[in-house]
Enzyme design. Sequence first.
Site, PDB file in Angstrom:
ATOM      1  CG  HIS A 116      19.931  68.773  48.779  1.00 13.16           C
ATOM      2  ND1 HIS A 116      19.679  68.052  47.788  1.00 13.16           N
ATOM      3  CD2 HIS A 116      18.590  68.989  49.555  1.00 13.16           C
ATOM      4  CE1 HIS A 116      18.246  67.940  47.613  1.00 13.16           C
ATOM      5  NE2 HIS A 116      17.807  68.508  48.773  1.00 13.16           N
TER       6      HIS A 116
ATOM      7  CG  ASN B  16      14.449  71.136  47.196  1.00 18.27           C
ATOM      8  OD1 ASN B  16      15.173  70.572  47.779  1.00 18.27           O
ATOM      9  ND2 ASN B  16      13.528  70.165  46.487  1.00 18.27           N
TER      10      ASN B  16
ATOM     11  CB  CYS C   2       7.261  74.004  50.947  1.00 13.48           C
ATOM     12  SG  CYS C   2       6.595  74.940  52.306  1.00 13.48           S
TER      13      CYS C   2
ATOM     14  CG  HIS D  80      15.314  71.704  51.854  1.00 14.65           C
ATOM     15  ND1 HIS D  80      14.536  70.700  52.094  1.00 14.65           N
ATOM     16  CD2 HIS D  80      15.853  71.197  51.025  1.00 14.65           C
ATOM     17  CE1 HIS D  80      14.304  69.609  51.382  1.00 14.65           C
ATOM     18  NE2 HIS D  80      15.314  69.931  50.624  1.00 14.65           N
TER      19      HIS D  80
ATOM     20  NE  ARG E 162      15.045  62.511  44.130  1.00 12.50           N
ATOM     21  CZ  ARG E 162      15.315  62.851  45.223  1.00 12.50           C
ATOM     22  NH1 ARG E 162      14.402  62.449  46.139  1.00 12.50           N
ATOM     23  NH2 ARG E 162      16.619  63.231  45.715  1.00 12.50           N
ATOM     24  CG  ASP E 163      14.255  66.720  46.481  1.00 12.52           C
ATOM     25  OD1 ASP E 163      13.435  66.382  47.152  1.00 12.52           O
ATOM     26  OD2 ASP E 163      15.022  67.421  47.081  1.00 12.52           O
TER      27      ASP E 163
END
Lengths: 311, 311
Positions: free
Chosen positions: B220, B262, B253, B222, B27-28
């Site tokens: 979460h 991520n 990015c 990054h 998803r992300d």
Amino acid sequence: MTASGLPMRLPVEGLPPRVTIYEVGPRDGLQNESAVVPVEVKAEFIDRLADAGLTTLEATSFVHPKWVPQLADAADLLDRLDRRAGVDYPVLVPNERGLDRALQSGVEHVAIFASATETFAGKNLNRTLDEQFAMFEPVVTRALAEGLRVRGYVSMAFGDPWEGPVDPEQVAGVGRRLVEMGCWQLSLGDTIGTGTAGHVDAVVDACVAGGVPVAALAVHFHDTYGQALANTLAALRRGVTTVDASAGGLGGCPYAESATGNLATEDLVWMLDGLGVEHGADLHKLVDTSVWMAAQLGRPSPSRVVRALAG
Amino acid sequence: MTASGLPMRLPVEGLPPRVTIYEVGPRDGLQNESAVVPVEVKAEFIDRLADAGLTTLEATSFVHPKWVPQLADAADLLDRLDRRAGVDYPVLVPNERGLDRALQSGVEHVAIFASATETFAGKNLNRTLDEQFAMFEPVVTRALAEGLRVRGYVSMAFGDPWEGPVDPEQVAGVGRRLVEMGCWQLSLGDTIGTGTAGHVDAVVDACVAGGVPVAALAVHFHDTYGQALANTLAALRRGVTTVDASAGGLGGCPYAESATGNLATEDLVWMLDGLGVEHGADLHKLVDTSVWMAAQLGRPSPSRVVRALAG
């Protein structure tokens, strides 16, 4: 990012208040560049890193030009540097001939590059593990007699591509012999980047238990498996106060363009700034220098911080 | 690397024995891909990640196709999945209409995406910070009534590009409201990647002091500034047992090809394997999947571990 492009400062308990960044970009970062970097560019690189507040800059290596043509200009480079008070410019010396050349250039600090493993000693030095000490001993003895300081790199201190994981006791044994020989500092190198945080604890603990004071330890992490900064955090928690890093993340990766080998100085500085650990460098001057150097080399910096702040 | 391509296992005291990897790649990771990835590829990606041992896979988002055309195939994708027992396939739902669609697809777990800051709530949701709760409340209430679990993302939980560093107390306040609303888990998102290890401690501590049990917290991170894995180590030391990551480091990015956003699942797994923290995934199957997915997307994975082991 904050308005100033710096992280929020929130210290962690139990970390050293200050660390020394041992900058390896000019030597370790550039030595694998296939195209020779002009000596003027190298000198400007080092001078700019000093301007950015770094106080320990490994400038070059007096290795035989046949092995590393990139560093054949070592003496010329040192002559061109704007060497300033309070900044240390160590150089790597592989042997007595290299030490001769370093002494002629007026250096005050040299480094030798030892192996923690039998296999790598054989492949890199064509020596057994024991024979490497016999090879280094006259170098160290003479350097000390000339009033120099000698740093000892302990390469393959975590994993070895041929032997796999390396016993921390063996690393400690190699380190102790280098200290007994006269090295004032050891740089524990995770040359292939496989170590993780608990492995860092184990190696540091083994060295300290073996009689090497933690103040004599530096860590040299590679980011090949992404672990360099987490491993640095672990080392800081163990009291290590010298961290090797390479401006812009230069060096160390043959397999993919812009993939990283050496821990990027800027990524380290971002973490240290956030943790409130003093180091004396100016992040934005470092980033500007790495952006400029990346342009000289014709490819982007692999440092995440450089990419983020230069974007 | 060891002979097996796995790190040496050397645990660190004070870490949880086991963590759940909450995989966000499908998803992300994919939502920002400009070229639409075929639904068959997405389904194979998710099925392969489940085969690799991941047990929580955020599959897609029921956002309006106008906003994220890449995820317009959400219902079709869920129909195609080889959904298996013991694997959780949460989906993001932005609003009640999204929840309707998710319910029609038979999902058991949804996630809502809240902001920790006033500015980002305005920009992302066109709401004030207070209004976002009013918007999410009927979604959560109905999801709970339908027997679903609801995860609450708290985005901009460390830094915000407009506001700078975010007060941990404010993050804790937003998190508490989401938990009171019925969220079973919060994912504390360092959306712009500026946080460092001490900042992680501060945000986790503020949430716990504010009444959110640490077992209800996920992180979460990054890797925009290279901090994701060091921050994960800090979170584990604080007792956090759910870590979001993206297979192959997909997503996040916009500024440079192959630069990372991520945290890569493989880089996380390398660290966890070294630390002896159980997670249930097979590193080499993950790497194979990310190599395959990189070929589908036509560019190399930014994950260091993927690059190292695929090289």
